[in-house]
Design an enzyme around this catalytic site. Structure first.
Site, PDB file in Angstrom:
ATOM      1  N   THR A 103      28.847  30.934  -1.832  1.00 27.31           N
ATOM      2  CA  THR A 103      28.758  32.882  -1.286  1.00 27.31           C
ATOM      3  C   THR A 103      26.509  32.239  -0.795  1.00 27.31           C
ATOM      4  O   THR A 103      26.156  31.783  -1.755  1.00 27.31           O
ATOM      5  CB  THR A 103      28.420  33.684  -2.270  1.00 27.31           C
ATOM      6  OG1 THR A 103      28.176  35.040  -1.495  1.00 27.31           O
ATOM      7  CG2 THR A 103      28.295  34.350  -3.903  1.00 27.31           C
ATOM      8  N   ARG A 104      25.595  33.593  -0.214  1.00 27.16           N
ATOM      9  CA  ARG A 104      24.836  33.659  -0.313  1.00 27.16           C
ATOM     10  C   ARG A 104      24.649  35.000  -0.495  1.00 27.16           C
ATOM     11  O   ARG A 104      23.307  35.191  -0.512  1.00 27.16           O
ATOM     12  CB  ARG A 104      23.722  33.004   1.220  1.00 27.16           C
ATOM     13  CG  ARG A 104      23.995  34.453   2.273  1.00 27.16           C
ATOM     14  CD  ARG A 104      23.569  33.533   3.223  1.00 27.16           C
ATOM     15  NE  ARG A 104      23.424  35.127   4.005  1.00 27.16           N
ATOM     16  CZ  ARG A 104      24.370  35.792   4.955  1.00 27.16           C
ATOM     17  NH1 ARG A 104      25.483  34.508   5.175  1.00 27.16           N
ATOM     18  NH2 ARG A 104      24.335  36.659   6.036  1.00 27.16           N
ATOM     19  N   HIS A 108      30.673  40.775  -5.807  1.00 31.39           N
ATOM     20  CA  HIS A 108      30.459  42.566  -6.624  1.00 31.39           C
ATOM     21  C   HIS A 108      32.051  42.448  -6.787  1.00 31.39           C
ATOM     22  O   HIS A 108      33.189  41.225  -6.817  1.00 31.39           O
ATOM     23  CB  HIS A 108      30.547  43.934  -4.864  1.00 31.39           C
ATOM     24  CG  HIS A 108      29.265  43.413  -3.995  1.00 31.39           C
ATOM     25  ND1 HIS A 108      28.421  44.094  -5.355  1.00 31.39           N
ATOM     26  CD2 HIS A 108      28.441  43.435  -3.118  1.00 31.39           C
ATOM     27  CE1 HIS A 108      27.316  44.296  -4.781  1.00 31.39           C
ATOM     28  NE2 HIS A 108      27.133  43.759  -3.326  1.00 31.39           N
ATOM     29  N   HIS A 111      34.730  39.653  -4.414  1.00 31.63           N
ATOM     30  CA  HIS A 111      34.072  38.817  -4.994  1.00 31.63           C
ATOM     31  C   HIS A 111      34.540  37.654  -5.726  1.00 31.63           C
ATOM     32  O   HIS A 111      36.261  37.132  -5.619  1.00 31.63           O
ATOM     33  CB  HIS A 111      32.939  38.166  -4.503  1.00 31.63           C
ATOM     34  CG  HIS A 111      32.530  38.325  -3.583  1.00 31.63           C
ATOM     35  ND1 HIS A 111      30.859  39.804  -3.455  1.00 31.63           N
ATOM     36  CD2 HIS A 111      32.343  38.279  -2.234  1.00 31.63           C
ATOM     37  CE1 HIS A 111      31.047  40.227  -1.969  1.00 31.63           C
ATOM     38  NE2 HIS A 111      31.237  39.427  -1.499  1.00 31.63           N
ATOM     39  N   ARG A 198      35.842  35.558   5.750  1.00 35.76           N
ATOM     40  CA  ARG A 198      35.886  36.339   7.369  1.00 35.76           C
ATOM     41  C   ARG A 198      34.109  35.670   6.904  1.00 35.76           C
ATOM     42  O   ARG A 198      33.454  36.300   6.285  1.00 35.76           O
ATOM     43  CB  ARG A 198      36.060  37.688   6.522  1.00 35.76           C
ATOM     44  CG  ARG A 198      35.653  38.395   7.923  1.00 35.76           C
ATOM     45  CD  ARG A 198      36.205  39.512   7.906  1.00 35.76           C
ATOM     46  NE  ARG A 198      36.290  40.663   9.849  1.00 35.76           N
ATOM     47  CZ  ARG A 198      35.185  41.066  10.086  1.00 35.76           C
ATOM     48  NH1 ARG A 198      34.170  40.714   8.942  1.00 35.76           N
ATOM     49  NH2 ARG A 198      34.611  41.906  10.713  1.00 35.76           N
TER      50      ARG A 198
END
Length: 478
Positions: A103-104, A108, A111, A198
């Site tokens: 992730t970047r 939340h 995730h 996605r």
């Protein structure tokens, strides 16, 4: 061009500290359009990597690297781990299978749900592996994200089955191809599985407002090369929150079951919640994450921005910039005005008017402007800045939405009439070489935020049109 095969060069960090020695095995010319088309599937300058590629040199070099030392990190050193350290840590957990999460963005509840589901699906360990190098302009800053990752890992994950490590990776925003690259990297860190969600590593929309990549294009490409990579994909569709079940389900399932569901977009997070000082709801994020984000977020009307006026010489850029500066100061803004002629005598003194020097001038001004904006200052830049690629590179230095490109549009004949210094005449007589609009091209913006027809609009009307845009975008209060 002067480098030869067999030579050795030292690679240094921005502070000139040597990190490695490369023995050159290849020196070759590269083709920008070919590489961009085949790797990124686009040559659109709104793609951040395409814009950056236009600033690269003509040649690539490659060869064997001998590491002298790794870069020093003074932030969260306990989570700055090498591939070997991560592999050893995962081995101690005792699981055969490991799923990695890239992730970047801040993590939340969605995730958290996604990573824990993936972990249960494989019956193994979880590697939370966020990229903490250069990411997309406009992303939440690295330090804020690292604080969030650390807090969530220490409070909400089973540390007997989970490892957190920060990956010093600069995102390329290359979508599907980047998903493959991310999978290979995680394999080196000990992962057997990799989560692809996605719009993985998506750069947003192109100059015509269309997404660069389809939402699940990365999953399709990864599935095609999964066996060759030696890393299995854990695909996920978009998750939504269903109040009726008190949890997250895939959107397709929610719609199929007729559930009512709720989501919050990134824009809503910024504009509806953080900008107004509202805490994000508990179903969306953990309270600790909400607090950290609120601490670091500045309401939009207090955020910095850059107004970049571009156009032919004598189109009216400097005059409009000066009027706009006064109008903004009257609204309480402190303004930095970077005018092309003034910049040339100070910041860019010594640069000529070759294409290379012009691009260097634009990028120097852009860097200064981006630093002002980063610290929530307001800067107005008035430069010819004739090359589209350089302007887009400056755009990509700043958070999305904070670079306002203004095309000061006037036909070359009108500009020549306004030219009190006689520069156009001198250029046509051959006394000045490389003059924009005469013997050097001007590349007009394809999708500027503001388009000013300075034949029809007066300088004051032009400045007011920019002001109206700033109010509409929330940078100024009405």
């Amino acid at each position: 061009k002067t480098l030869r095969e067999g030579e050795e060069i030292v690679l240094r960090d921005p502070r000139n500290i040597p990190l490695a020695v490369m023995r050159i095995e290849e020196v070759y010319r590269w083709d920008l359009n070919y590489e961009a088309s085949n790797v990124l599937k686009t040559t659109d300058l709104r793609h951040p990597l395409v814009a950056e590629m236009h600033t690269w040199g003509e040649y690539y070099i490659s060869g064997e690297l001998r590491v002298i030392q790794l870069p020093r990190h003074y932030d969260f050193p306990e989570y700055r781990k090498t591939p070997r350290q991560v592999r050893e840590e995962l081995s101690k957990l005792g699981y055969e299978k490991v799923v990695a999460f890239q992730t970047r963005n801040p993590m939340h509840r969605i995730h958290e749900e996604l990573t824990k589901r993936a972990q249960e699906r494989i019956g193994g360990a979880l590697l939370i592996h966020p990229a903490v190098g250069l990411t997309k302009p406009g992303d939440v800053d690295t330090f804020t994200r690292m604080r969030i990752y650390k807090t969530l890992y220490e409070k909400y994950y089973d540390r007997r089955r989970t490892v957190l490590a920060f990956l010093p990776l600069a995102m390329r925003m290359a979508g599907p191809r980047e998903a493959l690259w991310h999978g290979i990297i995680r394999k080196n860190y000990g992962a057997t599985h990799f989560i692809v969600g996605r719009d993985h590593a998506g750069p947003g929309r192109d100059s015509k407002g269309r997404p660069f990549y389809a939402p699940y294009e990365a999953q399709e490409l990864f599935a095609r090369y999964e066996e060759e990579l030696g890393v299995k994909m854990i695909p996920f569709e978009e998750l939504v929150y269903v109040p009726e079940v008190g949890g997250y389900v895939e959107r397709r399932e929610a719609e199929g079951m007729g559930y009512e569901y709720i989501t919050i977009s990134g824009t809503e997070v910024r504009d509806s919640y953080l900008r107004n000082g509202r805490k994000l709801p508990g179903w969306f994020t953990r309270p600790e994450t909400a607090e950290i984000l609120l601490e670091t977020y500045t309401p939009k009307y207090r955020q910095g921005f850059c107004v970049w006026l571009t156009g032919l010489p004598c189109a009216g850029k400097s005059t409009i910039a000066e009027i706009l500066s006064v109008m903004l100061q009257a609204r309480g803004k402190r303004i930095t005005l970077l005018d092309g002629d003034v910049v040339r005598t100070h910041l860019s003194k010594g640069l000529g008017f070759s294409k290379e020097d012009r691009i260097t001038n634009i990028l120097r001004v852009g860097f200064v402007a981006s630093e002002i904006v980063r610290h929530n200052g307001v800067v107005i830049c008035a430069l010819v800045s004739p090359y589209r690629s350089a302007r887009n590179q400056v755009r990509n230095m700043m958070e999305e939405g904070r670079f306002i490109e203004v095309f000061v549009d006037a036909p070359v004949e009108v500009c020549e009439e306004r030219d009190v210094k006689g520069m156009f005449r001198k250029a046509r007589e051959g006394l000045i070489k490389g003059f924009t609009g005469v013997d050097d091209p001007y590349e007009p913006p394809e999708a500027p935020e503001v388009h000013l027809d300075t034949v029809r609009l007066s300088p004051e009307e032009s400045a007011r049109k920019i002001l109206e845009h700033l109010i509409k975008e929330g940078f100024l209060l009405e």
